[in-house]
Design a protein around this motif. Structure first.
Motif, short mmCIF file in Angstrom:
data_model
loop_
_atom_site.label_atom_id
_atom_site.label_comp_id
_atom_site.label_asym_id
_atom_site.label_seq_id
_atom_site.Cartn_x
_atom_site.Cartn_y
_atom_site.Cartn_z
N SER A 5 39.91 55.06 49.19
CA SER A 5 38.55 54.87 48.65
C SER A 5 38.57 54.85 47.13
CB SER A 5 37.63 55.99 49.14
OG SER A 5 37.50 55.94 50.55
N ALA A 6 39.40 55.72 46.54
CA ALA A 6 39.50 55.78 45.09
C ALA A 6 40.06 54.46 44.55
CB ALA A 6 40.39 56.94 44.67
N ILE A 7 41.05 53.90 45.24
CA ILE A 7 41.64 52.63 44.81
C ILE A 7 40.59 51.53 44.87
CG2 ILE A 7 43.30 50.83 45.44
CD1 ILE A 7 45.17 53.05 46.39
N LEU A 8 39.79 51.52 45.94
CA LEU A 8 38.74 50.50 46.09
C LEU A 8 37.71 50.62 44.97
CD1 LEU A 8 37.50 48.21 47.72
CD2 LEU A 8 36.32 49.93 49.12
N VAL A 9 37.29 51.85 44.67
CA VAL A 9 36.32 52.07 43.61
C VAL A 9 36.87 51.59 42.26
CG1 VAL A 9 35.17 53.87 42.24
CG2 VAL A 9 35.10 53.96 44.73
N LEU A 10 38.13 51.89 42.01
CA LEU A 10 38.74 51.46 40.75
C LEU A 10 38.86 49.94 40.67
CD1 LEU A 10 41.62 53.93 39.78
CD2 LEU A 10 39.74 53.14 38.35
N HIS A 11 39.23 49.32 41.77
CA HIS A 11 39.32 47.86 41.78
C HIS A 11 37.96 47.22 41.49
CE1 HIS A 11 43.32 46.40 42.70
NE2 HIS A 11 43.52 47.41 43.54
N GLN A 12 36.91 47.79 42.07
CA GLN A 12 35.56 47.26 41.84
C GLN A 12 35.16 47.44 40.38
OE1 GLN A 12 33.37 49.51 44.76
NE2 GLN A 12 33.62 47.96 46.36
N SER A 13 35.51 48.60 39.82
CA SER A 13 35.20 48.86 38.41
C SER A 13 35.98 47.93 37.49
CB SER A 13 35.52 50.32 38.07
OG SER A 13 35.23 50.60 36.72
N LEU A 14 37.24 47.71 37.82
CA LEU A 14 38.07 46.78 37.04
C LEU A 14 37.52 45.36 37.12
CD1 LEU A 14 41.57 48.19 38.01
CD2 LEU A 14 40.76 47.89 35.66
N GLN A 15 37.07 44.97 38.30
CA GLN A 15 36.50 43.64 38.46
C GLN A 15 35.29 43.45 37.55
OE1 GLN A 15 35.11 42.76 42.42
NE2 GLN A 15 34.40 40.71 41.90
N LYS A 16 34.37 44.42 37.56
CA LYS A 16 33.19 44.33 36.71
C LYS A 16 33.57 44.32 35.23
CE LYS A 16 30.07 46.68 39.97
NZ LYS A 16 29.26 47.89 40.21
N CYS A 17 34.57 45.14 34.88
CA CYS A 17 34.99 45.24 33.49
C CYS A 17 35.58 43.91 33.00
CB CYS A 17 36.02 46.36 33.34
SG CYS A 17 36.51 46.66 31.63
N PHE A 18 36.48 43.34 33.78
CA PHE A 18 37.11 42.09 33.35
C PHE A 18 36.11 40.93 33.32
CE2 PHE A 18 41.23 44.13 34.64
CZ PHE A 18 41.84 44.03 33.39
#
Length: 202
Positions: A5-18
């Motif tokens: 779940s933490a990996i998924l949350v980070l991936h989503q945050s990275l997506q928004k950031c990029f």
């Protein structure tokens, strides 16, 4: 929260950031592009100002116009001030992008710190042929933020160093500007954004 779940949350945050950085990069590139002709105009003006200083108007056919030299210098000074004002606005645009990107990157790293306890080392470095590791992407964000910060500071310093009493330096502004861009790898951000374009499909 589980590691997955933490990996998924980070991936989503990275997506928004990029994605946000992609939008900011367009504004950044526009400001950089707009600076180039302004600096060229300042360089040309400095050359004219220097040529004017070398002329003794009293020894030319223009001696019948006693106010001409003063008027010409005043006009050149006003033109230079106008160009500097425009350049100041473009540098302010660079600052806005730098500040915005710093905010986006800070949010991602804050989220990472919140979930660092459940993220093992393997989860951070795991990658595939198409998907970079979380560690790589976090490092890329650091590199992008540093790039924006350095170019903004160097462009700001370049403007602060402009002096009317040092016209030869003003004439080299376009070359100084190119050195700033070359030194800071102008394509680095776009190259990184291409590497993470897969995030849009996750």
């Amino acid at each position: 929260m589980s590691e997955r779940s933490a990996i998924l949350v980070l991936h989503q945050s990275l997506q928004k950031c990029f994605q946000a950085i992609q939008q900011q990069q367009e504004a950044w590139q526009t400001a950089l592009t707009d600076c180039k002709p302004l600096l060229s105009s300042l360089s040309n003006l400095a050359e004219q100002m220097q040529a004017c200083q070398k002329v003794t108007f009293a020894h030319t056919p223009l001696r019948g116009f006693p106010d001409l030299e003063e008027q010409l210098k005043y006009k050149q000074h006003c033109a230079a001030e106008s160009l500097l004002e425009e350049l100041g606005g473009k540098v302010a645009d660079l600052q806005k992008v730098r500040d915005a990107v710093s905010g986006y990157v800070g949010t991602v790293f804050q989220l990472y710190e919140q979930h660092a306890d459940v993220l093992g080392f393997e989860a951070l470095v795991q990658h595939t042929a198409l998907i970079p590791s979380l560690a790589d992407m976090l490092e890329w964000l650091h590199d992008i933020e540093r790039y924006y910060r350095h170019v903004y500071l160097e462009s700001k310093l370049l403007l602060l160093q402009i002096r009317y009493e040092n016209l030869p330096d003003m004439q080299t502004l376009p070359q100084s500007w190119e050195r700033i861009l070359e030194h800071n790898s102008r394509n680095m951000v776009q190259d990184t954004l291409l590497k993470v374009s897969f995030l849009e499909t996750l």
